[in-house]
Structures are given as structure tokens and as C-alpha cells.
Design a protein around this motif. Structure first.
Motif, PDB file in Angstrom:
ATOM      1  N   ASN A 175       0.692  -1.111   0.093  1.00 32.78           N
ATOM      2  CA  ASN A 175      -0.562  -0.305  -0.192  1.00 32.78           C
ATOM      3  C   ASN A 175       1.146   1.381   0.027  1.00 32.78           C
ATOM      4  O   ASN A 175       0.328   1.898   0.810  1.00 32.78           O
ATOM      5  N   SER A 233       1.677  -1.496  -4.245  1.00 34.56           N
ATOM      6  CA  SER A 233       1.856  -1.550  -3.044  1.00 34.56           C
ATOM      7  C   SER A 233       3.426  -1.611  -4.477  1.00 34.56           C
ATOM      8  O   SER A 233       3.575  -2.108  -5.456  1.00 34.56           O
ATOM      9  N   SER A 262      -2.151   5.830  -2.650  1.00 32.96           N
ATOM     10  CA  SER A 262      -3.565   5.107  -2.765  1.00 32.96           C
ATOM     11  C   SER A 262      -4.139   4.672  -4.759  1.00 32.96           C
ATOM     12  O   SER A 262      -3.827   5.086  -5.209  1.00 32.96           O
TER      13      SER A 262
END
Length: 305
Positions: free
Chosen positions: A52, A210, A55
Motif C-alpha cells: 500500500n 504496492s 493510494s
């Protein structure tokens, strides 16, 4: 009095380089506890996944801009691999956009993740550079890419001090079937001459947004896409400040774009100074010369209108 060394010249250079890189310890001391954990895994395994990292909005914008530029370059013939690679290494069914920082500011943030910048300073030292940046879209039916390591052109024996690092940012989820990057853990520690084999690899499985951060000495490659969907990603590669970048950023990115960029990225494109003064222009900071050149280009463009 002279002392003869039993090491080969390349080994002498390698050990001298190791002594230079030891000066980067202060940047390691500045790492947060979380970043120290990331660094420990990179040093042990050769890679680390940062979940993550970006966004959903960042990813959606990047995917939109990638699609737009793929269409622009495919229709204009301006991109050498916008519809597919020119050879098996690029990937016959893999679309690539080069010089992405010359195309949109939407890509800038992906080079500047705070954990990546901190790790780069700790591993490569301050003044490290962007050596290349591109989008990679692996299409259905693509075959596995040849396993390789990124700093293979460096004429120093392995294992050697780290000179390059890289990230792959997942714009789509990385799965075992859609062309996820594969790598060989701990292969960055291998001795000279050992060659990575496909059966030794494991896929990097991660969600969109990611990234995987890995050593330039780690054996890796693009995976086979057995799915029915494309797998898009961005990659940014970094090198120590005294290394010549793979992609010539001075020509890849017009200086007229620099004023709109984060100054950290401007420096990493080669407009900064590697301590104490490598990269200066006419006795001053290179950004001063770049700003002057940008103004001249803009004035010349106006004069043609």
C-alpha cells in the motif's frame, strides 16, 4: 615504501569502493525503526515488498495516463515499444513507455516514496540518481522474460557493494498468472559466474499500489502472462551518484519540465551535485544552468509562433 597487493586491479578497486560506501553510515542512523526493518530484509533477501505504498487515486491516475500515452505513441509511431517490444527481452507482447518523466507529472510521485528515498541514501549514498524510468504493461500471452540482474554492465566482480537499486510499482495486482515479476531471493550475494535459472525463481505477489524494492544484483525477470488481462507496472531504477545512468535523463526529459517538478526529483535526474561538487556547471549549481537553458528554449519556441 610501496606495498604490493595480491589482489587483482578490479579487486583493489572493489575494496576501495567499499571503503567509500562506508561513509553512508550516517544515513543509516537516520532511518526509522520501520525503515531499518526494510533495510535488513533488503540486505538479507535482496528485496522487500512495501504494501500500500500509493493510494488508489494515485494508481488510477497513473493507469489512465499510461493508457493515453500508449495510444499517443502507437498512433504517432513516436514510441519504440508502445505496441510491443522489439525483441524478446523487451517482450514482443509487452508495451513500454520510456522517459515517463517527460510525459506527465502524474509519474513523479512514484520515484519519491519516502521509504525508498531513505533506503537509497542508506544503500547508495546521498546524491543518488534516477538511472531509468518506464511503464511496463505485460499483455496476455507474453512469455517469460530472460532472467537477469540490472547492473550486469558493471565491470567489477560479484558480489560487490551495491551500486544500483530499483522499484516495481504494481498498477495492477501481481498474481502468479498475470506476469508478476519473478526473482531469486538472496541471489544478490552470489559469486561471479553463477547464473540464475527460471526454476529457482518465485513470483512477487502484491496488491495494486504496492511496490517491490530490490538490489541491482538480484536475479529477476518478467513473468509469463497466462491470464486474459494486462498487467501494468511502473519501474524506476536508481544508481549511486558517480554512476552513469542507463537512460540519458538530460535528453530524455526536457529542461522546460524541471520547474514543475519536485526539486528532489530534479536533482535525481542529474541536476544535483554529488558531494563535494561533481556535476557543477561553469562553477555553479547545475540547476542554475538548467533554468537558463529552459528559459532559452521557451523563448525560442515563442519566437517561432
Amino acid at each position: 615504501m610501496s606495498v604490493k597487493s595480491n589482489r587483482t586491479p578490479s579487486k583493489v578497486a572493489l575494496y576501495a569502493l567499499g571503503d567509500k560506501l562506508a561513509r553512508y553510515k550516517p544515513y543509516r542512523d537516520k532511518l526509522t525503526p520501520h525503515q531499518k526493518e526494510l533495510l535488513e530484509q533488503v540486505e538479507q533477501e535482496g528485496f522487500v515488498v512495501i504494501e500500500n505504498a500509493f493510494s488508489k487515486q494515485d494508481i488510477e491516475e497513473a493507469k489512465r495516463v499510461v493508457r493515453e500515452w500508449e495510444e499517443i505513441e502507437a498512433s504517432s509511431g513516436g514510441g519504440p515499444a508502445a505496441e510491443g517490444g522489439r525483441n524478446p527481452f523487451e517482450g514482443k507482447k509487452t508495451k513500454r513507455l520510456y522517459a515517463i518523466f517527460n510525459k506527465s507529472r502524474a509519474f513523479d510521485k512514484f520515484a519519491l516514496h519516502p521509504d525508498v528515498l531513505a533506503l537509497n541514501n542508506a544503500i547508495l549514498g546521498v546524491g543518488n540518481l534516477v538511472t531509468s524510468a518506464q511503464s511496463i504493461t505485460i499483455c496476455p500471452g507474453e512469455i517469460p522474460q530472460e532472467i537477469h540482474f540490472d547492473d550486469g554492465v558493471v565491470p567489477l566482480p560479484r558480489p560487490r557493494p551495491p551500486l544500483t537499486m530499483a522499484i516495481m510499482v504494481a498498477l495492477d495486482p501481481y498474481t502468479p498468472d498475470n506476469g508478476a515479476t519473478v526473482l531469486i531471493p538472496r541471489s544478490h550475494k552470489w559469486e561471479e559466474g553463477r547464473v540464475g535459472q527460471r526454476e529457482e525463481t518465485q513470483p512477487v505477489i502484491m496488491k495494486e499500489g504496492s511496490l517491490v524494492y530490490f538490489s541491482g544484483q538480484l536475479w529477476h525477470g518478467g513473468g509469463e502472462n497466462r491470464s486474459e488481462k494486462e498487467r501494468a507496472a511502473l519501474t524506476v531504477q536508481y544508481c549511486a551518484g558517480f554512476i552513469r545512468p542507463t537512460e540519458n535523463q538530460f535528453l530524455a526529459v526536457s529542461p522546460v519540465h524541471l520547474r514543475d517538478m519536485d526539486k528532489r526529483l530534479v536533482d535525481m535526474l542529474g541536476y544535483g551535485v554529488f558531494p563535494p561538487f561533481t556535476g557543477y556547471v561553469n562553477g555553479t549549481h547545475p540547476r542554475i544552468a538548467a533554468e537558463k537553458l529552459a528559459e532559452e528554449l521557451l523563448q525560442a519556441k515563442k519566437a517561432k509562433l
